[in-house]
Design an enzyme around this catalytic site. Structure first.
Site, PDB file in Angstrom:
ATOM      1  N   GLY A  26      -2.008  44.436  22.083  1.00  0.00           N
ATOM      2  CA  GLY A  26      -2.786  45.224  23.003  1.00  0.00           C
ATOM      3  C   GLY A  26      -2.341  46.745  22.785  1.00  0.00           C
ATOM      4  O   GLY A  26      -3.196  47.340  23.662  1.00  0.00           O
ATOM      5  N   HIS A  52       2.828  33.027  26.923  1.00  0.00           N
ATOM      6  CA  HIS A  52       2.632  34.326  26.419  1.00  0.00           C
ATOM      7  C   HIS A  52       3.650  35.368  27.185  1.00  0.00           C
ATOM      8  O   HIS A  52       3.932  35.331  28.209  1.00  0.00           O
ATOM      9  CB  HIS A  52       1.099  34.518  26.951  1.00  0.00           C
ATOM     10  CG  HIS A  52       0.270  35.621  26.290  1.00  0.00           C
ATOM     11  ND1 HIS A  52       0.894  36.924  26.586  1.00  0.00           N
ATOM     12  CD2 HIS A  52      -0.383  35.828  24.980  1.00  0.00           C
ATOM     13  CE1 HIS A  52       0.186  37.715  26.109  1.00  0.00           C
ATOM     14  NE2 HIS A  52      -0.563  37.149  24.823  1.00  0.00           N
ATOM     15  N   SER A 108      -2.535  42.725  18.096  1.00  0.00           N
ATOM     16  CA  SER A 108      -3.583  43.783  17.247  1.00  0.00           C
ATOM     17  C   SER A 108      -3.663  43.293  16.140  1.00  0.00           C
ATOM     18  O   SER A 108      -4.210  44.218  15.175  1.00  0.00           O
ATOM     19  CB  SER A 108      -3.025  45.137  17.215  1.00  0.00           C
ATOM     20  OG  SER A 108      -2.680  45.696  18.685  1.00  0.00           O
ATOM     21  N   GLU A 127       4.640  36.841  18.599  1.00  0.00           N
ATOM     22  CA  GLU A 127       3.920  37.892  19.184  1.00  0.00           C
ATOM     23  C   GLU A 127       4.951  39.003  19.204  1.00  0.00           C
ATOM     24  O   GLU A 127       5.443  38.956  20.709  1.00  0.00           O
ATOM     25  CB  GLU A 127       2.919  37.454  20.132  1.00  0.00           C
ATOM     26  CG  GLU A 127       1.923  36.618  19.760  1.00  0.00           C
ATOM     27  CD  GLU A 127       0.987  36.587  20.786  1.00  0.00           C
ATOM     28  OE1 GLU A 127      -0.392  36.828  20.235  1.00  0.00           O
ATOM     29  OE2 GLU A 127       1.186  36.452  22.223  1.00  0.00           O
ATOM     30  N   ASN A 137      -7.442  34.339  22.433  1.00  0.00           N
ATOM     31  CA  ASN A 137      -6.899  34.414  23.901  1.00  0.00           C
ATOM     32  C   ASN A 137      -7.713  35.476  24.611  1.00  0.00           C
ATOM     33  O   ASN A 137      -7.693  36.824  24.292  1.00  0.00           O
ATOM     34  CB  ASN A 137      -5.477  34.864  23.854  1.00  0.00           C
ATOM     35  CG  ASN A 137      -4.886  35.185  25.276  1.00  0.00           C
ATOM     36  OD1 ASN A 137      -5.543  35.006  26.052  1.00  0.00           O
ATOM     37  ND2 ASN A 137      -3.592  35.754  25.339  1.00  0.00           N
ATOM     38  N   TRP A 138      -8.613  35.132  25.434  1.00  0.00           N
ATOM     39  CA  TRP A 138      -9.720  36.060  26.224  1.00  0.00           C
ATOM     40  C   TRP A 138      -9.209  36.726  27.137  1.00  0.00           C
ATOM     41  O   TRP A 138      -9.619  37.704  27.996  1.00  0.00           O
ATOM     42  CB  TRP A 138     -10.783  34.980  26.541  1.00  0.00           C
ATOM     43  CG  TRP A 138     -11.865  34.445  25.352  1.00  0.00           C
ATOM     44  CD1 TRP A 138     -11.625  34.660  24.041  1.00  0.00           C
ATOM     45  CD2 TRP A 138     -12.899  33.742  25.204  1.00  0.00           C
ATOM     46  NE1 TRP A 138     -12.220  34.248  23.230  1.00  0.00           N
ATOM     47  CE2 TRP A 138     -13.338  33.569  23.906  1.00  0.00           C
ATOM     48  CE3 TRP A 138     -13.775  33.229  26.449  1.00  0.00           C
ATOM     49  CZ2 TRP A 138     -14.563  33.039  23.697  1.00  0.00           C
ATOM     50  CZ3 TRP A 138     -14.876  32.482  26.083  1.00  0.00           C
ATOM     51  CH2 TRP A 138     -15.209  32.178  24.894  1.00  0.00           C
ATOM     52  N   LYS A 139      -7.820  36.306  27.457  1.00  0.00           N
ATOM     53  CA  LYS A 139      -7.031  36.692  28.671  1.00  0.00           C
ATOM     54  C   LYS A 139      -8.083  36.690  30.005  1.00  0.00           C
ATOM     55  O   LYS A 139      -8.823  35.907  30.233  1.00  0.00           O
ATOM     56  CB  LYS A 139      -6.646  38.004  28.501  1.00  0.00           C
ATOM     57  CG  LYS A 139      -5.785  38.087  27.222  1.00  0.00           C
ATOM     58  CD  LYS A 139      -4.836  39.395  26.874  1.00  0.00           C
ATOM     59  CE  LYS A 139      -4.449  39.380  25.559  1.00  0.00           C
ATOM     60  NZ  LYS A 139      -3.226  40.392  25.807  1.00  0.00           N
ATOM     61  N   GLY A 187      -6.221  38.821  20.649  1.00  0.00           N
ATOM     62  CA  GLY A 187      -6.543  39.136  21.963  1.00  0.00           C
ATOM     63  C   GLY A 187      -7.878  39.843  21.872  1.00  0.00           C
ATOM     64  O   GLY A 187      -8.982  39.450  21.985  1.00  0.00           O
ATOM     65  N   GLY A 188      -7.299  41.290  21.922  1.00  0.00           N
ATOM     66  CA  GLY A 188      -8.811  41.928  22.006  1.00  0.00           C
ATOM     67  C   GLY A 188     -10.014  41.668  20.881  1.00  0.00           C
ATOM     68  O   GLY A 188     -11.148  41.764  21.405  1.00  0.00           O
ATOM     69  N   GLU A 193       2.935  38.081  28.351  1.00  0.00           N
ATOM     70  CA  GLU A 193       2.313  38.768  29.756  1.00  0.00           C
ATOM     71  C   GLU A 193       2.706  37.681  30.649  1.00  0.00           C
ATOM     72  O   GLU A 193       2.987  38.165  31.781  1.00  0.00           O
ATOM     73  CB  GLU A 193       0.740  38.972  29.651  1.00  0.00           C
ATOM     74  CG  GLU A 193       0.479  40.052  28.749  1.00  0.00           C
ATOM     75  CD  GLU A 193      -0.817  40.126  28.236  1.00  0.00           C
ATOM     76  OE1 GLU A 193      -1.668  39.184  28.419  1.00  0.00           O
ATOM     77  OE2 GLU A 193      -1.153  40.784  27.324  1.00  0.00           O
TER      78      GLU A 193
HETATM   79  C1  PEP Z   1      -2.420  38.480  22.705  1.00  0.00           C
HETATM   80  O1  PEP Z   1      -2.372  38.678  23.955  1.00  0.00           O
HETATM   81  O2  PEP Z   1      -2.033  37.333  22.392  1.00  0.00           O
HETATM   82  C2  PEP Z   1      -2.674  39.409  21.633  1.00  0.00           C
HETATM   83  C3  PEP Z   1      -2.477  39.207  20.347  1.00  0.00           C
HETATM   84  O3  PEP Z   1      -3.463  40.454  21.838  1.00  0.00           O
HETATM   85  P1  PEP Z   1      -3.922  41.711  20.845  1.00  0.00           P
HETATM   86  O4  PEP Z   1      -4.593  40.923  19.871  1.00  0.00           O
HETATM   87  O5  PEP Z   1      -5.053  42.428  21.840  1.00  0.00           O
HETATM   88  O6  PEP Z   1      -2.992  42.591  20.680  1.00  0.00           O
END
Ligand code: PEP
Length: 250
Positions: A173, A95, A212, A167, A9-11, A233-234, A97
């Site tokens: 994040g 998601h 994470s 999640e 997920n590049w956001k 994500g990251g 967010e």
């Molecule tokens: C996400 O936003 O779906 C996610 C898992 O982010 P991160 O890996 O950065 O925690």
């Protein structure tokens, strides 16, 4: 045997240039990824470019959201049909967010899930509890409520057309990862809840962990009995890290 899936997920990150570099880097490393299904979810404006570059590789493309309606006066929204038109196979829905920052309710998320499904896009359906909810001991209740919104609208069999991503909001994040045991417990709960309605759907359903996940913790997490991959994500923004997570399944 459920195939491991790793989705990035590049956001809201990147530029024309950096997105090109990232997808080229992932594509270059795909020869060493033979087992996992690999999906990238770029910002919507870059989907056509990424789809074009991923063409001819095993990389699949997804969106970060999808409209609950099929067409018409819904300014700012993107329909499932449009996403399909530019090469998406998957769409993230619900998601945390989107739920927290843009007020998406369980019911709206379920409608987005339904819209994806009726147009042949596979939903990556995100659920998970906040820190407050975990501390209050209601993690399973929250996940059950979020899943029930989809089951109430679409029926349990609909879940077989997508994947669930568990999640925990406190792990997204933040660098704080659920322990493999914490994650496994919730994944087992989710599968058990669905199995109570349809054992076949539960057995075949992939449940990804997100929060994470990185090359250092992916192996242990994905090694759990009910964890079938990750939504990243990251760590999906660096080709090398993302590929290292994909290689966990080898
Ligand atoms: C996400 O936003 O779906 C996610 C898992 O982010 P991160 O890996 O950065 O925690």
């Amino acid at each position: 045997m459920r195939q491991v899936m790793v989705a990035g997920n590049w956001k809201m990150n990147g530029s024309s240039e950096s997105v090109k570099e990232l997808i080229a880097g992932i594509k270059d490393g795909m020869a060493s990824v033979t087992k996992a299904e690999v999906v990238v979810c770029p910002p919507a404006v870059y989907i056509p470019r990424v789809s074009g570059m991923a063409d001819g590789s095993a990389i699949k493309v997804g969106s970060q959201n999808v409209c609950d309606e099929d067409k018409g006066a819904f300014t700012g929204e993107i329909s499932a049909d449009m996403l399909k038109d530019v090469g998406c196979e998957y769409a993230i829905v619900g998601h945390s967010e989107r739920r927290a920052l843009y007020g998406e309710s369980d019911e709206l998320v379920a409608k987005r899930f339904a819209a994806a499904r009726r147009n042949g896009i596979k939903p990556i359906f995100c659920i998970g509890e906040t820190l407050e909810e975990r501390e209050a001991g209601v993690t399973n209740d929250v996940c059950a409520r979020q899943i029930d919104a989809v089951i109430d609208l679409e029926g349990v069999a609909a879940l077989a057309d997508g994947v669930i991503a568990y999640e925990p909001v406190w792990a997204i994040g933040t660098g704080k990862v659920a322990t493999p045991e914490q994650a496994q417990d919730v994944h087992a709960f989710i599968r058990g809840k669905i199995a109570a309605l349809d054992a076949g759907v539960a057995e075949g359903l992939r449940i990804l962990y997100g929060g994470s996940m990185n090359p250092g913790n992916a192996k242990e997490l994905i090694g759990q009995a009910d964890i079938d991959g990750g939504l990243i994500g990251g760590a999906s923004l660096k080709a090398e890290d993302f590929l290292a997570i994909c290689q966990v399944a080898e």
